[in-house]
Design a protein around this motif. Structure first.
Motif, short mmCIF file in Angstrom:
data_model
loop_
_atom_site.label_atom_id
_atom_site.label_comp_id
_atom_site.label_asym_id
_atom_site.label_seq_id
_atom_site.Cartn_x
_atom_site.Cartn_y
_atom_site.Cartn_z
N GLU A 1 0.83 -1.20 0.00
CA GLU A 1 0.00 0.00 0.00
C GLU A 1 0.86 1.25 0.00
N SER B 1 -3.25 0.01 -3.62
CA SER B 1 -4.17 0.78 -2.80
C SER B 1 -3.41 1.84 -2.02
N ASP C 1 -17.20 2.37 -5.22
CA ASP C 1 -16.47 2.50 -3.95
C ASP C 1 -15.01 2.10 -4.02
N SER D 1 -12.55 6.50 -2.98
CA SER D 1 -13.36 7.27 -2.02
C SER D 1 -12.55 8.45 -1.51
N LYS E 1 -8.60 8.28 -2.23
CA LYS E 1 -8.13 7.03 -1.66
C LYS E 1 -8.59 5.86 -2.52
N ASN F 1 -9.26 1.97 -2.30
CA ASN F 1 -9.54 1.04 -1.20
C ASN F 1 -9.06 -0.38 -1.51
N LYS F 2 -8.27 -0.92 -0.61
CA LYS F 2 -7.63 -2.22 -0.81
C LYS F 2 -8.64 -3.35 -0.99
N LYS G 1 -11.39 -3.33 -2.37
CA LYS G 1 -12.10 -3.26 -3.65
C LYS G 1 -11.15 -3.39 -4.84
#
Length: 883
Positions: A454, A479, A542, A545, A557, A559-560, A562
């Motif tokens: 990340e 992410s 999503d 976000s 951001k 999202n990991k 997703k």
């Protein structure tokens, strides 16, 4: 006395002579008889140092004498034949039922040979044979001319003996009376006329001890016995006609008193003729070829370098083996055996080597490949048991197309249970293991995206490759939190303002857009006045976000949980503009870094915004094969087997973003993108507008412009579906443009200084409307040849995704590929009696889907003299090229 098997009886020579008679060797031979006066002469009791098994005899010679040596035989059909020489202590007394003169002398055949031996005696203190000289002793043990031992003549006597005694045909002893006996030995060159030579040399004997006793005489063999034996695998159907030993010393003298040989210098050939009863080699290993009267009794010697054995078969073939040199010797009192073996017994052999498999074709996920190997040989027609033949896998070959083969163990073979075997009539099972090279590439890519480390902190996407460089598209592969500056397209490059991206060096005209627009005319890189940021559209809800403006940057951001391949459109807005409040938008493309891993002047590896719906199959597209070659280790016989591992057809499908030529913002079919709903044209036209209207009015920017079906003017810009066509000179905001209505279209929306449309001679200058990531741009038409020519070794995937209809937002012609270039061209006129093309059209590469391969062409299939073109209102894909 120890015995051997019935065919080979090795007995030590123990010859007992009692009461002046030589008798058979029994337990009573060694017992002392009651003392009695001897009236008829001296008697003798004969023993032999070989009165035990030869393998137990003490080795009395140097260790080198007993060393074995192997020599290859030469001659026709001699491949694999070898001569193994061995030496044992003693002259092997092999039993044969009808002994003749050449048979090895033993206690069992001594009497039957009827050959007297000669006796010599030396008085006490004398060094010469001066008491008895060459007196013959009959085979019954009596002296031919009896001589009494008189103590008055000598109280002690030392005896010497030679067997057989000399006669007219055997002048062994040539010294005169009064000297110690010296044996002159020259064996007959006809082996069958040779004889076994025994000698003895005693300690002095006292008269009082032996006058009434037998005088013990211990004979030993003075020559070297030479035998020829059938070795392992010499069982092919040949018959030995003659055995010859050539170029060896043929004579010598033996001093019995000193037990020493003096070897002559004359070299001879010794021959054993078996023509009347040839010896068949198709017999048991260990069989003696030249026993009985065929034994060679040779002068002990250092074997000359040029000495060799020649064997002649009834078939006329001959084989030869060198036996001399390198310290090789024949040593007195030993037996030299030459064993002929054949490591490649191919003559008269039936060789069997088979590879069997229950099946030869396997699916891609069947990894265990069993097979069996059977390997043995048989003597043809002999009825003998088959012989196991060891085998080895000696070669791997592989083929990716079933035609061209490459030697070497291929990567598709993960393992082999064993690459060799012992052979035999029973099949040996082996298992080869194939690799399962089937991949769900889509799942693997998305797993890699989810597993990627990340992002730390908030990563500025415009600075990931060094100096700041902005774009309309940013690629994200992990992410985390990201940002990008609110800058028009590529208006910042190498960390500085890139004014050439929004200002043309050419004056405004019907083909040159001189000033580029966002919500207003672009005079600097920076977008100002934004008071909001949001996701305008996303392929995956999503996945992005927390979109916000932080100073001059947009932050968001990824999202990991997703994470997957996706596209997201982020826009900045200004509320006071009402319905037309979008100032600018950016494409966030979530995909693997591999997609943009390419070299300068070559294409990215997938179209802009591409995401897979399916991507799976084997790494190989055609059935692949492996071929094994198995070889019998000893004979060289080979066998082959082929196995096929079937391919699972590569399925690679997906979706990408569509663009009208010249626009920066992507489109998406059907209802996937909210910006594609029907909007209101502020000027009353059911079509798109100038760039600044398209940007400010997302409903307009995302909509297609269709031509007016009521406009029949040939050559009118609106007739070719150009979303940028205008036919008025004064805009509502007072900006003046040109008043040329016909053929009005802009050439330079993606290439600032393109003033000619097709094959612009000027250097490419990327504009703020280019939809590509930083470092990439929309290609010119001719540059597409680089995809077809290998793309610098990194394949570009150009799937057939059809074209987006300007009328109903659906994809048509899905079996073809359409990829925009940055260029336009005026239609060539009439293509056929029913097809006419007018005005300017965008040029694009066109491809036909063939499985998972699409080769892009640059010309119209129905009119190969003209580049492929399409109206600019149609939505086509973009695959960018690296700057």
């Amino acid at each position: 006395m120890k015995s051997r098997n019935s065919k080979f009886v090795l007995k030590a020579v123990l010859i007992g002579l009692a009461a002046f008679v030589v008798t058979a060797c029994t337990d009573s031979d060694t017992a002392q008889e009651a003392p009695k006066k001897v009236e008829d002469g001296i008697s003798f009791a004969v023993t032999d140092i070989q009165n035990i098994s030869e393998s137990s005899l003490p080795k009395t010679k140097a260790p080198s004498v007993y060393e074995t040596a192997s020599t290859a035989l030469e001659g026709e059909g001699a491949e694999g034949l070898s001569l193994l020489e061995t030496t044992v202590e003693g002259v092997n007394p092999v039993y044969y039922p009808a002994p003749t003169r050449g048979t090895i002398t033993t206690n069992d055949n001594f009497a039957g040979l009827k050959k007297p031996f000669a006796i010599f005696a030396t008085k006490e203190g004398s060094t010469v044979a001066n008491y008895l000289y060459n007196e013959k002793v009959n085979v019954d043990g009596t002296m031919v001319n009896p001589v009494k031992w008189k103590k008055s003549e000598s109280s002690k006597l030392k005896f010497f003996a030679v067997h057989p005694a000399t006669d007219g045909s055997n002048p062994l002893v040539t010294t005169s009376s009064g000297t110690n006996p010296v044996v002159n030995y020259a064996p007959n060159t006809d082996v069958k006329k040779q004889f076994d030579l025994l000698v003895a040399n005693t300690n002095p004997f006292n008269y009082d001890d032996y006058v009434s006793q037998k005088i013990p005489i211990a004979f030993s063999h003075a020559t070297t016995a030479v035998l020829f034996k059938v070795g392992n695998e010499l069982t092919y159907k040949q018959k030995v006609k003659k055995i010859e030993i050539k170029n060896v010393i043929g004579d010598g003298t033996y001093d019995i008193a000193t037990n020493a040989w003096t070897v002559g210098t004359t070299k001879k050939t010794f021959e054993l003729d078996l023509s009347t009863a040839p010896f068949s080699t198709a017999t048991n290993a260990g069989s003696i070829m030249n026993g009985g009267d065929g034994t060679f009794f040779m002068v002990p010697q250092d074997i000359p370098d040029e000495a060799y054995v020649l064997i002649t078969f009834v078939s006329g073939k001959t084989v030869k083996a060198n036996i001399g040199g390198t310290g090789k010797k024949w040593v007195a009192g030993t037996t030299k055996t030459y064993t002929i073996s054949n490591s490649k017994d191919l003559d008269d052999r039936t060789l069997t080597l088979t590879i069997n498999a229950a099946k030869n074709i396997f699916d891609y996920n069947e990894t265990n490949v069993p097979f069996t190997v059977t390997s043995y040989s048989e003597v043809t027609g002999s009825g003998r048991p088959a012989k196991a033949e060891p085998w080895t896998i000696t070669k791997y070959e592989s083929s990716a197309d079933g035609t061209t083969w490459t030697e070497g163990k291929p990567s598709m073979v993960a393992d082999m249970s064993s690459e060799s075997g012992n052979g035999g009539t029973s099949a040996e099972a082996r298992t080869m293991t194939f690799t399962n090279d089937y991949h769900d590439y889509k799942a693997e890519r998305e797993a890699a995206l989810k597993a990627a480390h990340e992002a730390t902190g908030t990563v500025d996407l415009s600075k990931v490759n060094g100096p700041q460089e902005t774009a309309n598209c940013y690629v994200v592969s992990a992410s985390g939190k990201y940002s990008f500056p609110m800058v028009y397209g590529n208006a910042i490059k190498n960390g500085a303002t890139n004014a050439s991206s929004y200002t043309s060096s050419y004056p405004a005209s019907e083909h040159i857009f001189n000033k580029f627009w966002g919500a207003s005319e672009i005079n600097s890189p920076y977008i100002t006045g934004a008071d909001g940021a949001k996701v305008l559209w996303t392929s995956t809800p999503d996945i992005v976000s927390d979109v916000t403006i932080n100073g001059s940057n947009v932050e968001f951001k990824v999202n990991k949980d997703k994470m997957k391949e996706a596209s997201v459109i982020i826009g900045v807005t200004k509320n006071t503009l009402g319905a037309y409040n979008v100032l600018w938008s950016w494409h966030i493309w979530i995909t693997s870094k591999d997609v943009i891993d390419t070299s300068k002047d070559y294409f990215m590896r997938e179209p802009l915004g591409f995401r897979h719906t399916e991507w799976h199959g084997t790494t190989y597209e055609k059935d692949r094969k492996v071929r094994l070659t198995v070889t019998q280790t000893r004979t060289g016989k080979t066998a082959q087997v082929e196995f096929t591992q079937k391919a699972s057809a590569l399925v690679r499908e997906g979706e990408a973003m569509y663009y009208q030529q010249g626009r920066k913002d992507p489109l998406y079919p059907s209802n996937g993108m909210s910006l594609q709903s029907t909007g209101i044209d502020p000027n009353g036209y059911n079509r798109g507008f100038l760039p600044f209207w398209a940007v400010r009015m997302p409903l307009m920017m995302a909509r297609f412009r269709t031509y007016d079906p009521n406009d029949s003017g040939i050559g009118k810009g609106e007739a070719n579906g150009d979303w940028m066509w205008i036919n008025f000179s004064d805009q509502s905001d007072g900006t003046k443009y040109y008043s040329h209505a016909e053929h009005a279209t802009y050439f330079n929306l993606w290439d600032v200084n393109n003033c000619v449309g097709y094959r612009n001679p000027n250097a490419f200058v990327k504009t703020v409307y280019d939809p590509s990531p930083a470092g990439f741009r929309v290609p010119r038409l001719d540059e597409f040849t680089k995809i077809n020519n290998g793309n610098n070794g990194k394949a570009a995937f150009v799937p057939a995704m059809g074209i987006l209809s300007e009328r109903n937002f659906t994809i048509t012609d899905a079996g073809h590929s359409y990829y925009w270039s940055s260029e336009k061209k005026k239609g060539p006129g009439t293509l056929s009696s029913t097809q006419q093309w007018y005005g300017y059209y965008g040029l694009l590469a066109f491809g036909v889907k063939n499985g998972n391969t699409t080769t892009l062409g640059l010309v119209r299939p129905e009119h190969p003299s003209s580049p492929m073109f399409k109206d600019m209102a149609s939505g086509a894909n973009v695959i960018s090229i690296k700057e």
